[in-house]
Design a protein around this motif. Structure first.
Motif, mmCIF file in Angstrom:
data_model
loop_
_atom_site.group_PDB
_atom_site.id
_atom_site.type_symbol
_atom_site.label_atom_id
_atom_site.label_comp_id
_atom_site.label_asym_id
_atom_site.label_seq_id
_atom_site.Cartn_x
_atom_site.Cartn_y
_atom_site.Cartn_z
ATOM 1 N N PRO A 123 0.836 -1.217 0.000
ATOM 2 C CA PRO A 123 0.000 0.000 0.000
ATOM 3 C C PRO A 123 0.862 1.255 0.000
ATOM 4 O O PRO A 123 1.960 1.279 0.562
ATOM 5 C CB PRO A 123 -0.790 -0.132 1.303
ATOM 6 N N ASP A 124 0.373 2.286 -0.652
ATOM 7 C CA ASP A 124 1.032 3.582 -0.666
ATOM 8 C C ASP A 124 0.165 4.534 0.152
ATOM 9 O O ASP A 124 -0.785 5.137 -0.346
ATOM 10 C CB ASP A 124 1.178 4.069 -2.105
ATOM 11 N N TYR A 125 0.487 4.644 1.447
ATOM 12 C CA TYR A 125 -0.320 5.465 2.348
ATOM 13 C C TYR A 125 -0.052 6.939 2.077
ATOM 14 O O TYR A 125 1.091 7.400 2.135
ATOM 15 C CB TYR A 125 -0.001 5.142 3.799
ATOM 16 N N GLN A 126 -1.112 7.696 1.802
ATOM 17 C CA GLN A 126 -0.976 9.110 1.493
ATOM 18 C C GLN A 126 -1.203 9.973 2.736
ATOM 19 O O GLN A 126 -0.305 10.658 3.179
ATOM 20 C CB GLN A 126 -1.974 9.475 0.397
ATOM 21 N N GLY A 179 4.160 13.450 -5.944
ATOM 22 C CA GLY A 179 4.291 13.729 -4.520
ATOM 23 C C GLY A 179 3.110 13.192 -3.751
ATOM 24 O O GLY A 179 2.491 12.205 -4.127
ATOM 25 N N ASN A 180 2.783 13.854 -2.643
ATOM 26 C CA ASN A 180 1.602 13.465 -1.887
ATOM 27 C C ASN A 180 0.347 13.791 -2.683
ATOM 28 O O ASN A 180 0.295 14.753 -3.427
ATOM 29 C CB ASN A 180 1.554 14.211 -0.548
ATOM 30 N N ALA A 181 -0.663 12.968 -2.475
ATOM 31 C CA ALA A 181 -1.910 13.146 -3.232
ATOM 32 C C ALA A 181 -2.635 14.403 -2.808
ATOM 33 O O ALA A 181 -2.842 14.638 -1.623
ATOM 34 C CB ALA A 181 -2.797 11.937 -3.046
ATOM 35 N N TRP A 182 -3.008 15.188 -3.802
ATOM 36 C CA TRP A 182 -3.920 16.299 -3.567
ATOM 37 C C TRP A 182 -5.313 15.792 -3.897
ATOM 38 O O TRP A 182 -5.488 14.999 -4.812
ATOM 39 C CB TRP A 182 -3.575 17.478 -4.465
ATOM 40 N N ILE A 183 -6.289 16.303 -3.161
ATOM 41 C CA ILE A 183 -7.649 15.840 -3.402
ATOM 42 C C ILE A 183 -8.573 17.052 -3.391
ATOM 43 O O ILE A 183 -8.359 17.999 -2.623
ATOM 44 C CB ILE A 183 -8.082 14.795 -2.351
ATOM 45 N N THR A 220 1.771 12.766 6.078
ATOM 46 C CA THR A 220 2.224 11.621 5.299
ATOM 47 C C THR A 220 2.543 10.465 6.233
ATOM 48 O O THR A 220 3.127 10.644 7.298
ATOM 49 C CB THR A 220 3.456 11.970 4.453
ATOM 50 N N LEU A 221 2.138 9.265 5.843
ATOM 51 C CA LEU A 221 2.321 8.090 6.699
ATOM 52 C C LEU A 221 3.366 7.133 6.135
ATOM 53 O O LEU A 221 3.506 6.024 6.620
ATOM 54 C CB LEU A 221 0.983 7.354 6.853
#
Length: 819
Positions: A3-6, A163-167, A240-241
């Protein structure tokens, strides 16, 4: 696969799919309600299964059930309890007492299982999101739209994909709405508690620390009060995790090695080869609950995913092809398997429930590889004895390691995917529990094959708005007095006071024998010569000089019983009218002897109209010459018994109580009636003891059957329990048979049932515990060993517990061999 934890917010985790980087998933995390499974009747077990089946079916999405043990050293709960003690007068001793207890329990572990539910809420297609955003940019022609939007879109794409997911705000709001809808839908079937940030982090990080210790959580290291950075209508997560996944993992053929700075752990994973159905009827086929009964902690993971009709038919077609291949290779036909497939197809057509694809994994861990291998062999043997077949897949440990990471789909090999209904998954009883007691508190013993320590916060019940009533039932020598003694002494160590009524003489030397209470304990012996020297000390009017109504109530109850007065007798009326006489008397003159003088005066003046006063005067005066009755008849010169000690024991072993085998309709001798009436009068001291509101008070009544089997005595015991509850104090009763306290169940929040004699008593014990009155449960009650009991805690959970006293000095003092 990994898993790719965001990021996570509230009880929601957003992840990026490993196979499709342009896809985000939102998952909701809940703690499931635990059902105490031991001693439940079949109907309840079916109800438990139906509840879980409905949760799985109504999730309407892929999800995971994790049943995980929280393993802690047994001395940690003791530390927490010791820190709450308010026994400042004996604080130094209490610290040493709990230090000794920690040494005894330092090699023990407390494993408490908690089920978690993780459900996929929402899928966000990033490319669709960008197309939707592009439509917002308008212009006269395509060139204008391209110029206006390309730069912004490109920045968003880089930030989201690389990068980190933007939502988007719209998507995030949709996720929140779906979570609320899901919780409302599932909460109809059982209680769900949303996980917090720390719990989510723990569920992720624990997989890389199992067998080593507790992980360091990011939320403990940083202040993450601001979850998002907002830019335009997009949310950029600040949590971020990814760092929770730190650890050096090496996947061997049969196990996993995980290295951290704190050490190396070894993990081994198993999977269910098939859902057990052949030869097993429910209840009885709880293949997941069986795993919890192993002698070491076991992790359980259940993945499920609804599958569409076409996929179901394809799966069944593949099963049929496999059957044909097996027949071709072996030459044997498998009619049973073919019939099973046909039966399953028929059920699909009839059922309104979804068909699920599921996988089942089990995990063991240890800091020692040899210990892990030994536990693994025992685990497979244990499951085999339960008719459950598990395998340790060769070369496939990574998949099962990832299977225990939250927010992953079905990752185990397809050979171990099971096509089934929600009922089949629920039948494993993933949320069944054998937990009993509290996370910390008084250590009373251990239960289960794990030997899990059992703690109880019994002294805290009144402060939590619950009744502090408790009872232990068992024949002489079973151990019922031991648990009562432990609760009382531990209440003193916690900062309260304790009063014991002892009709057997078991506590003669407690003022010298109880550790830490020398000089702060008092033992009074009432019987024989002691009664002569303590005459009048329990006169209710001397105990309650400023509360004539309370004193009058105790006085009236005792003498009505002693004189065997029936309702309607004018002497009863005279006793009740005595309250008015008391009001006319000065406070320092209120005592039983002075009241008798008033009876005599009234009789002399009104012999014709009130002869009952003369009768009462003569009868009470005659009885008062008895040494025991004299305890209740004061003349005003006595100093009442003190309530200032931390521990007080009132021994009444000089009293003559009825034979416990006589039952409730016993004919009392004159001496027995005197003894019981005096005991009821002496217990008036307990009411005074309970009235001191500035401290927690414990009253222990040993062998309470001696008065509870008599209607007037039961009324007195009920009154004492009501007083205890109203004043937020503790009342613990030890007796022989459950029938002795029938009708008082509403006051009992802790119940201990020891071995009973006879089927009827065993059935009464089941009723008292609130468990089914079945042959199996009665047999359990009848076969309990010494110091073993069925314990029901304040949450109405029942489990078998072995009572254990860790302090040798306490154990010696608790020896109930009569002196």
């Amino acid at each position: 696969m990994w898993p790719d934890y965001q990021f996570s917010q509230d009880n929601i985790m957003v992840t990026r799919r490993w196979e499709t980087k342009g896809m985000l998933d939102a998952w909701a995390f809940y703690k499931l309600e635990r059902f105490n499974y031991d001693f439940a009747e079949d109907e309840e077990k079916h109800a438990f299964r139906k509840t879980m089946s409905r949760i799985i079916d109504n999730a309407k999405s892929e999800g995971q059930i994790l049943m995980l043990p929280t393993v802690a050293k047994a001395d940690e709960p003791i530390d927490q309890w010791a820190s709450m003690s308010k026994a400042y007068d004996i604080g130094a001793f209490v610290t040493k007492y709990y230090d000794r207890q920690k040494k005894v329990l330092r090699d023990r572990y407390s494993a408490r299982y908690q089920p978690y539910l993780i459900v996929n809420l929402y899928e966000v297609e990033i490319e669709d999101e960008f197309n939707r955003i592009a439509n917002r940019y308008t212009g006269d022609n395509f060139k204008d739209r391209l110029i206006n939007g390309s730069k912004d879109l490109w920045n968003r794409y880089l930030k989201t994909i690389e990068g980190n997911a933007w939502i988007s705000q719209a998507d995030w709001q949709e996720i929140l709405n779906k979570e609320k809808s899901l919780k409302n839908r599932l909460s109809r079937f059982c209680r769900l508690d949303a996980c917090d940030q720390k719990e989510i982090e723990w569920l992720v990080a624990r997989n890389l620390y199992k067998g080593i210790g507790e992980p360091k959580l990011l939320s403990e290291l940083r202040d993450w009060t601001i979850p998002f950075e907002v830019q335009d209508d997009l949310y950029r997560p600040t949590r971020t995790l990814r760092f929770l996944m730190n650890g050096d993992t090496e996947f061997k053929n049969r196990h996993v090695e995980v290295k951290q700075l704190a050490g190396t752990a070894y993990q081994m994973y198993f999977t269910l080869s098939e859902i057990p159905t052949d030869g097993l009827e429910f209840p009885g086929q709880e293949f997941l609950y069986h795993a919890l009964q192993a002698e070491y902690p076991v992790d359980i993971s259940v993945k499920f995913k609804p599958i569409k009709d076409k996929k179901v038919r394809k799966k069944l077609k593949n099963i049929r092809l496999d059957i044909d291949d097996q027949e071709e290779m072996s030459g044997d036909s498998s009619d049973d398997q073919f019939n099973d497939v046909q039966e399953f197809e028929s059920e699909i057509k009839k059922s309104s429930e979804s068909v699920m694809m599921a996988s089942f994994s089990f995990g063991l861990n240890s800091h020692n590889l040899e210990e892990l291998q030994e536990n693994a062999d025992n685990f497979m043997s244990h499951m085999e004895t339960c008719n459950v077949q598990v395998v340790n897949p060769f070369g496939d440990q990574e998949r099962h390691f990832v299977d225990f990471l939250p927010c992953t789909s079905l990752v185990v090999a397809e050979d171990f995917h099971h096509c089934c209904f929600p009922d089949a998954i629920a039948g494993g009883m993933a949320n069944a529990s054998m937990n009993v007691g509290d996370p910390y508190g008084i250590y009373i013993g251990w239960n289960g094959s794990l030997g899990a320590p059992v703690f109880t916060q019994y002294p805290l019940l009144p402060s939590h708005g619950m009744s502090g009533g408790a009872a232990a039932f068992g024949p002489p020598g079973s151990g019922k007095s031991v648990v009562m003694n432990l609760k009382g002494i531990e209440t003193v160590y916690h900062g309260g006071r304790a009063l014991f009524f002892d009709p057997k003489g078991d506590r003669t030397f407690w003022d010298k024998a109880i550790p830490g209470l020398q000089g702060k304990a008092s033992v009074a012996n009432f019987g024989g010569k002691e009664a002569e020297s303590d005459r009048g000390k329990f006169d209710p009017f001397r105990l309650y000089p400023d509360n004539p109504m309370k004193a009058m109530s105790i006085f009236s109850d005792s003498w009505q019983f002693l004189l065997d007065l029936e309702a309607g007798d004018m002497r009863v009326t005279a006793l009740e009218e005595s309250a008015q006489l008391l009001k006319e008397m000065p406070m320092d003159e209120r005592n039983t002897s002075a009241l008798l003088d008033r009876y005599q005066d009234i009789y002399k003046k009104e012999q014709v109209t009130k002869p009952e006063y003369g009768q009462l005067y003569r009868q009470i005066k005659a009885k008062a010459d008895h040494p025991l009755v004299g305890l209740l008849v004061g003349n005003g010169s006595e100093i009442p018994f003190s309530t200032d000690y931390l521990l007080t024991v009132i021994q009444v072993h000089g009293l003559s109580f009825p034979d416990p085998e006589a039952g409730g309709n016993m004919d009392l001798s004159s001496e027995q009636r005197i003894s019981l009436a005096c005991f009821m009068g002496i217990m008036g001291f307990a009411f005074k003891f309970l009235e001191q509101r500035d401290i927690l008070n414990f009253v222990g009544l040993d062998e309470i059957w001696s008065i509870s089997r008599i209607p007037k005595g039961k009324q007195f015991v009920s009154k004492l329990n009501r007083e205890g509850r109203a004043l937020k104090n503790l009342v613990f009763m030890a007796t022989q048979e459950p029938q002795d306290l029938k009708g008082l169940e509403q006051y009992l929040n802790n119940i201990y049932i020891y071995k009973q004699k006879g089927t009827k008593n065993a059935g009464d014990a089941c009723d008292m515990l609130g468990i089914p009155n079945t042959e199996a449960n009665r047999s359990t009650v009848l076969s309990l060993e010494k110091y073993h009991c069925l314990f029901r805690d304040q949450h109405e959970r029942v489990s078998q517990v072995r009572i254990e006293i860790t302090d040798p000095d306490l154990l010696k003092a608790f020896d109930t061999t009569p002196i």
